[in-house]
Design an enzyme around this catalytic site. Structure first.
Site, short mmCIF file in Angstrom:
data_model
loop_
_atom_site.label_atom_id
_atom_site.label_comp_id
_atom_site.label_asym_id
_atom_site.label_seq_id
_atom_site.Cartn_x
_atom_site.Cartn_y
_atom_site.Cartn_z
N SER A 40 0.76 -1.21 -0.21
CA SER A 40 -0.06 -0.03 -0.16
C SER A 40 0.89 1.24 0.29
O SER A 40 0.34 2.24 -0.28
CB SER A 40 -0.98 0.12 1.05
OG SER A 40 -0.25 -0.16 2.41
N ASP A 341 -3.47 7.96 8.45
CA ASP A 341 -4.34 7.15 9.01
C ASP A 341 -3.93 6.20 9.87
O ASP A 341 -4.72 5.19 10.38
CB ASP A 341 -5.05 6.42 7.86
CG ASP A 341 -4.13 5.31 7.11
OD1 ASP A 341 -3.08 5.37 7.46
OD2 ASP A 341 -4.51 4.93 6.20
N HIS A 344 -0.35 4.72 7.13
CA HIS A 344 0.23 5.40 5.85
C HIS A 344 0.67 6.83 6.06
O HIS A 344 -0.14 7.56 6.83
CB HIS A 344 -0.78 5.19 5.03
CG HIS A 344 -1.41 3.83 4.60
ND1 HIS A 344 -2.39 3.26 4.92
CD2 HIS A 344 -0.46 2.87 3.78
CE1 HIS A 344 -2.36 2.11 4.68
NE2 HIS A 344 -1.58 1.59 4.08
#
Ligand SMILES: *[C@@H]1O[C@H](CO)[C@@H](O)[C@H](O)[C@H]1NC(C)=O
Ligand SMILES: *[C@@H]1O[C@H](CO)[C@@H](O)[C@H](O)[C@H]1NC(C)=O
Ligand SMILES: *[C@@H]1O[C@H](CO)[C@@H](O)[C@H](O)[C@H]1NC(C)=O
Ligand SMILES: *[C@@H]1O[C@H](CO)[C@@H](O)[C@H](O)[C@H]1NC(C)=O
Length: 374
Positions: A40, A341, A344
């Protein structure tokens, strides 16, 4: 001895003839395409297309709710493409609005190097997707079609066959091997699993080399113990946290991973004579950012902007009202936070990290992205 000299001469000729184009009159490399592999940290829309859509406020500062990125804005890979004046990378798995003329992104959220983690799209699978991509785009490129229509529409959105050997191959993967390990094994076992993880990594690089890849830009793994989620979920014991509040045992294992990764890359350099491999110390860039966060104008680096993992637990993008309190609203200004978050980094943080690593100060050899082909 003579044979050896001849062999070296031959190899250096091959190197000259296969080296990527260097922009005339400057010392800058020109990469026609980027192929990226990862999780991610560099997913530009794969998981969002494959499984569940990445919801706003993700993307609120860039591309809005179709960004497909777990971030308020751009990722490090986006700043890499900006630096090279290439278009943002489309995710290989994203069928809507994608263009692969200047590369493709095989990174998917949750991916690890070894199979069996959070995501089915482990590194080996990403490599086989790439190999299929390469062979299918080549067939399409040379295909004669009855009408010009099919040919033209495909040609403008796929790489040229000879772009593959001049392209930049970027990696940012390994964080989930550690994260998944910490959830399912003891720290000692995670540490012991590192050589096996990195063997798979080296095999993947070797596979790409066999496919003609030559230029590799490899990010090491970040300080996982500085992610707010890990800080919040780690059972705090005396002496477990460092001066910045990061989880020390987790960061030590990430650093061990990086030491061994660097060794593997040195070995690859010996085994793959035509390759140029750059090891990029993203760990250091991220750790410095966390250490200097307040000086740089950020809030506490262990706070984050979107979602909540303590008190009422909710992931970024969802909302819930509990006892008249709304949970899940993003903070007012994501640029004031290092973490978006809890897992990240924010766009503002990614920009600062990217500036550092693109310059080459954290690379081995210490060359900038624009010179990594030389
Ligand atoms: C996404 O953005 C579009 C256009 O701004 C808007 O119409 C749509 O409601 C948004 N979707 C969500 C889930 O917010
Ligand atoms: C395809 O395009 C070429 C060049 O533009 C043209 O000469 C040719 O007639 C076209 N063929 C068909 C089948 O449309
Ligand atoms: C909501 O309030 C009730 C009663 O005061 C309490 O038991 C519960 O834990 C609260 N829930 C949350 C999510 O704060
Ligand atoms: C958000 O924070 C950044 C960094 O502190 C600042 O430069 C910017 O002006 C702020 N934006 C708004 C709308 O307050």
């Amino acid at each position: 001895m003579l044979m050896f000299v001849l062999k070296c001469l031959f190899l250096s000729f091959v190197a000259v003839f296969t080296s990527p184009s260097i922009v005339q009159g400057s010392n800058f490399c020109e990469y026609p395409a980027i192929f990226n592999f990862g999780d991610s940290n560099s997913d530009t829309g794969a998981i969002s297309a494959a499984f569940t859509v990445v919801l706003p406020p993700n993307g609120q500062n860039f591309l809005g709710n179709i960004s497909g990125r777990a971030c308020d804005g751009r990722l490090i890979i986006d700043f890499i493409t900006e630096e090279l004046k290439l278009t943002y990378l489309s995710a290989y798995l994203n069928p809507v609005g994608s263009n692969y003329r200047h590369g493709a992104n095989f990174a998917t959220g949750g991916s690890s190097i070894l199979p069996g983690g959070y995501s089915p799209f482990h590194l080996g699978l990403q490599i086989s997707q790439f190999i299929q991509f390469k062979s299918r785009t080549k067939i399409l490129f040379y295909q004669r079609s009855d009408t010009n229509r099919t040919k033209l529409s495909f040609k403008s959105s796929i790489p040229r066959p000879d772009d593959f050997s001049r392209a930049l191959y970027t990696f940012d993967i390994g964080q989930n091997d550690l994260a998944y390990g910490f959830q399912h094994m003891s720290e000692e076992q995670v540490r012991d699993s590192i050589p096996n993880i990195l063997r798979q990594f080296s095999q993947s690089v070797q596979q790409l080399y066999n496919e003609g890849a030559r230029l590799f830009w490899i990010h090491n793994t970040g300080p996982i113990g500085c992610l707010p989620l890990n800080f919040l979920s780690y059972e705090s014991k005396q002496g477990n946290l460092d001066a910045n509040g990061c989880v020390k045992p987790q960061n030590e294992i990430a650093q061990e991973f990086n030491r061994q990764l660097k060794d593997q890359i040195s070995q690859l350099k010996r085994n793959l004579p035509l390759a140029k491999l750059t090891y990029v110390d993203v760990y250091k860039a991220k750790y410095e950012l966390v250490s200097k966060a307040r000086k740089l104008g950020f809030f506490n680096p262990l706070k984050f902007c979107c979602g909540s993992y303590h008190g009422y637990q909710i992931t970024c993008g969802k909302k819930s009202i509990q006892n008249e309190t709304v949970y899940g609203n993003a903070c007012k200004n994501a640029s004031q936070l290092v973490s978006w978050d809890g897992i990240h980094y924010s766009q503002a943080a990614n920009l600062l990290i990217a500036k550092q690593i693109l310059s080459g100060v954290f690379s081995d050899p210490p060359i900038s992205l624009r010179q990594a082909c030389l």
